[in-house]
Design an enzyme around this catalytic site. Structure first.
Site: not given
Length: 927
Positions: A104-105, A156, A159-160, A386, A109, A388
């Site tokens: 994330s980040g 992020n 973030s999606s 991703g 996206t 985690e």
């Protein structure tokens, strides 16, 4: 070979590194990042580093540079991988896919949007209107999905919170003619709760901040996000997100895609419904559960286009069918709260899936005949969460996300290494076997029929009676006790990082992750009472009604048990992997350079993120020891072994990793990232302890230094205080040494200024001196003079502040009427009368006598005489030779109600009357 760049930018392809080591890899990646080169190659894999700033490398001129070029003809870029996938699809008539991965980040996206932008830019050279419409809708769909599926997190701002796979369909000429979007595992729990510093989905804040006041009033909501329990955590956060502008952009995008006005209005009503549901509270009146804020029920009725009593009934009751009988079971407050939250999550998820489905209905390929139009080819773009590894225990959503990454890692192993081997064989090059960690065993651990974790979870959910998360964990302990990649506190009692009856750990390809079973059962069942489904199906809003088709079922109708959330997700992942495996894959690996979103900072620990891509790790022995020596007691703080190589061997052997490493002359080689992750986790744990130890030592040092300074200051302060006290006492003693021999007994002597510590002492000392001075003066007085002094003191105390002149400087006579000076005509007659009274009443002496004026309640005045002896108070008539009118024994006199404003007008001698009375009454009361 890629177009040569100056060496000042580093090497564009890491395959070209002279020495393929992690140090060289990271140094090269950092150099390129600092020089503004955010893209690099590893073979045919693009490594993308998030720049955290806008870069002018995506314009039309840059697109033209990559259009139709081979992968290595231009410097590394997302456009290069997008063009390679497009050419493979168009030239070889093959379906391709681009898999974008990263934490994330890291910029996944944004990478997917640039790839879509590139494909849209290079297609439809003839500017066909229909193709342009499709391209525009595909691009606008990203804006809509981000609004309803993305959120600000601590890592992020955009973030999606769902996985997205988009298929773009092309005709035989290579122009896009439609598409299809699949979404995976929306994080719907974010609807009702967020971590500190995070927000719920963008859509809520866009509606509140961007919608006009008239729309908000029609939705029964206000602009302040902090007014709503579900999103107030995020409402307190200041961020750079422009929700006002985004609201307009999303509304325009929905219109471009083809959403009708009623559909957009229904979406707004659903968002408002969720906000109001969060504020709905329940209470108890006896045994009856009630809705405390019933005004919200009326608003919910309007938003859901249904009846108010239906809303209230669905919130407070659950309909249960037993055969042909139907029973309405009242909720407890806990059940009502659970149902409310479940409804909020379900209605948002259903709305999101409806939006995705509505977009698919609009952009799907229509009226396409392969025989007439040629083969329909596809480019797939996968933007998914991703792997985690959190600092705390993970939950159900993280478990599903990591399972998804296991599946994708398995696909990477099967496709990439397989392609590599086949190419070696085609070229006639001897193939050297590559040892790698095959994570199929972990995939089976999760998804295997009857034995996998998902199957055990589903089995626990189907059990009759009350099923708890602990029962599920017991099932895992029983069936997976011998599995090498599973453990729990029951199976490893000495592992204190796991909680009894709560946690279990899985050894993933990227490292060990502990999960908490709390919530697994509820989230897997994903229970939503049928009453809510019927409520929404019976809405008069056709759009909302269409989202809940299962609500049309009769109460007594028997249906199949719905699939659990785990099973649905597993099936979707299997389908996704099968879909990707049928295509030619291209990979983009996104990397987050730092944790502070800085465009200038590249932290060395970013190599952890690179290693998660599965690259081998090697390091010199001194550098390896410098980083990991704190893990082992044999190497911390310094080793005494023969060499650094021996120390590294000892360290890795103590950790149990000797089977996964090889020892070179100057470097240690680690085969799998799992081992490195374990080392990093142990190092991170030890660093905390070391930091705490150093903090303890340093704080102790600081405390001791501070103590010494304070103690020295206290000693100095005490000595100075003693000096000041002694100086003051000596000065007082010197000044008042001969005070007895002074004429005024020291009244003229000026007191020295005392130190602060002796101010109260000085007050006491002054009081002692004043008492001594007064005693010295009074002891020389005669008894009559002392009586005068006491009377004057008493008068001063009683009448102080009410008269400026009390006559203290003259002698108070008391028996004024016997004075021939003051009363020459009546003194003899008064003396005669008082003598007769003395013989009759036997009093010892006259205390006070004077003429007064009596004023009655009718304001009429008369002259009277007052005579006070030591036994009686007499009222006499002066006009009748002081004839006694009334005699009152003094012991019957309890108080003297004499007003102070009257006192001011009394003659001086009358003060003696007041004082005599007060002192006489006081002496009698004391007896």
């Amino acid at each position: 070979m890629a177009e040569h760049e100056s060496l000042e930018f580093g090497k564009a392809d890491f395959v070209l590194l002279d020495n393929v080591s992690m140090d060289e890899f990271m140094a090269n990646l950092k150099l390129r990042f600092e020089k503004g080169r955010i893209y690099s190659y590893i073979g045919e894999v693009v490594v993308s580093v998030n720049p955290y700033r806008a870069m002018n490398i995506y314009g039309r001129d840059v697109i033209e540079q990559y259009k139709g070029r081979e992968l290595y003809e231009r410097p590394p870029h997302l456009f290069a991988i997008a063009d390679a996938a497009y050419k493979a699809m168009k030239r070889r008539n093959k379906d391709t896919c681009i898999v974008i991965s990263g934490e994330s980040g890291a910029g996944k996206t944004e990478a997917s949007k640039y790839i879509m932008q590139y494909i849209a830019a290079i297609t439809n050279p003839n500017q066909r209107a229909e193709v342009e419409r499709v391209k525009n809708m595909l691009l606008k769909s990203n804006c809509v999905l981000e609004a309803f599926g993305n959120a600000k997190t601590n890592r992020n701002d955009n973030s999606s919170r769902f996985g997205k796979y988009m298929d773009i369909n092309f005709d035989f000429k290579g122009d896009p003619i439609g598409g299809h979007i699949n979404n995976y595992l929306l994080e719907k729990s974010r609807v009702i709760v967020q971590q500190e510093g995070e927000r719920s989905f963008h859509s809520f804040y866009q509606l509140l901040k961007g919608a006009p006041d008239s729309l908000l009033r029609s939705l029964h909501i206000q602009k302040d996000p902090k007014a709503y329990n579900y999103i107030k955590v995020g409402g307190q956060i200041k961020s750079g997100i422009n929700d006002n502008a985004d609201f307009k952009a999303v509304a325009d995008a929905m219109k471009v895609i083809g959403f009708t006005g009623d559909e957009i209005q229904t979406v707004y009503k659903i968002l408002a419904t969720i906000l109001l549901l969060g504020n709905l509270s329940f209470g108890v009146d006896g045994d009856v559960t009630l809705i405390e804020n019933t005004k919200l029920v009326s608003a919910l009725k309007d938003l859901l286009s249904t009846k108010e009593e239906n809303v209230e009934k669905a919130m407070l009751y659950r309909t249960v069918a037993t055969g042909r009988d139907v029973i309405e079971k009242q909720h407890t407050v806990k059940e009502a709260n659970y149902g409310r939250d479940a409804l909020a999550k379900a209605i948002y998820e259903r709305m999101f899936c409806w939006i995705v489905g509505r977009i698919n209905d609009i952009i799907e390929v229509k009226n396409y005949d392969a025989k007439v139009h040629g083969k329909n080819t596809v480019i797939g773009v996968l933007d998914i969460y991703g792997f985690e590894i959190s600092k705390t225990t993970g939950f159900f959503e993280q478990f599903c996300i990591n399972y998804c990454n296991e599946k994708l890692q398995q696909l990477f192993i099967q496709l990439v290494l397989k392609q590599e081997q086949e190419e070696y064989q085609r070229e006639g090059i001897p193939w050297k076997h590559i040892d790698y960690f095959n994570n199929q065993i972990i995939v089976d651990l999760v998804e295997q029929q009857h034995k996998g974790i998902f199957s055990i979870l589903d089995e626990a959910c189907m059990n009759v009676g009350k099923v708890t998360d602990e029962v599920f964990l017991q099932g895992l302990n029983t069936k997976l006790a011998k599995h090498a990649h599973f453990t729990s506190r029951k199976l490893a009692p000495t592992d204190k990082t796991l909680e009894f009856d709560r946690d279990f750990r899985i050894r993933h390809y990227a490292g060990d992750v502990a999960y908490s079973v709390v919530g697994f059962i509820d989230k897997n069942k994903d229970t939503l009472f049928q009453d809510f489904k019927r409520l929404l199906y019976n809405s008069s809003n056709p759009v909302l009604r269409g989202m809940w088709p299962e609500g049309k079922l009769r109460i007594t109708e028997v249906t199949k048990r719905p699939l659990t959330a785990a099973t649905l997700f597993k099936n979707s992942m299997i389908s996704l992997v099968e879909n990707l495996a049928s295509k030619e894959p291209y990979y983009v690996r996104c990397i987050k350079p730092n944790e502070v979103k800085s465009p200038l900072l590249f932290e060395r620990h970013a190599n952890v993120r690179v290693r998660r891509a599965g690259f081998a790790y090697r390091q010199t022995y001194p550098r390896f020891l410098q980083r990991y020596k704190m893990i082992s007691e044999f190497t911390w703080p310094n080793h005494d072994l023969a060499s650094d190589k021996a120390a590294v061997k000892s360290l890795l052997k103590s950790c149990g990793f000797e089977h996964d490493v090889a020892y070179g002359n100057t470097k240690v080689f680690i085969r799998t990232p799992r081992t490195l992750f374990s080392l990093e986790e142990q190092r991170a744990d030890m660093v905390k302890r070391i930091v705490l130890f150093l903090q303890k030592v340093w704080r102790g040092t600081l405390a001791r230094m501070r103590y010494r300074r304070m103690r020295a200051a206290l000693i100095i302060l005490r000595a100075y205080r003693r000096y000041k006290v002694k100086s003051y006492i000596k000065d007082v003693n010197r000044r008042f040494k001969n005070v007895k021999n002074m004429k005024d007994y020291g009244r003229h002597v000026k007191w020295p200024t005392p130190p602060k510590v002796l101010r109260r002492f000085e007050e006491a000392l002054r009081s002692i001196y004043n008492r001594w001075w007064a005693w010295t003066l009074i002891k020389s007085l005669s008894p009559e003079e002392r009586l005068q002094v006491r009377a004057k003191v008493a008068g001063f105390e009683v009448l102080k502040g009410h008269r400026t002149d009390l006559g203290l400087q003259r002698s108070w006579e008391g028996n004024y009427l016997v004075s021939e000076w003051d009363y020459p005509d009546t003194a003899s007659s008064f003396t005669l009368i008082s003598g007769e009274l003395q013989r009759r009443d036997k009093f010892m002496r006259v205390l006070f006598s004077c003429n007064v004026r009596k004023i009655n309640r009718f304001n009429k005045s008369e002259d009277r005489t007052v005579l006070i002896t030591d036994r009686h108070l007499y009222k006499m008539d002066p006009t009748k030779q002081y004839k006694p009118m009334k005699s009152i024994p003094l012991y019957n006199v309890r108080h003297l109600p004499l007003c102070y404003h009257v006192v001011k007008r009394l003659k001086r001698r009358h003060f003696w009357l007041t004082i005599v009375l007060y002192r006489t009454i006081d002496s009698l009361q004391r007896r």
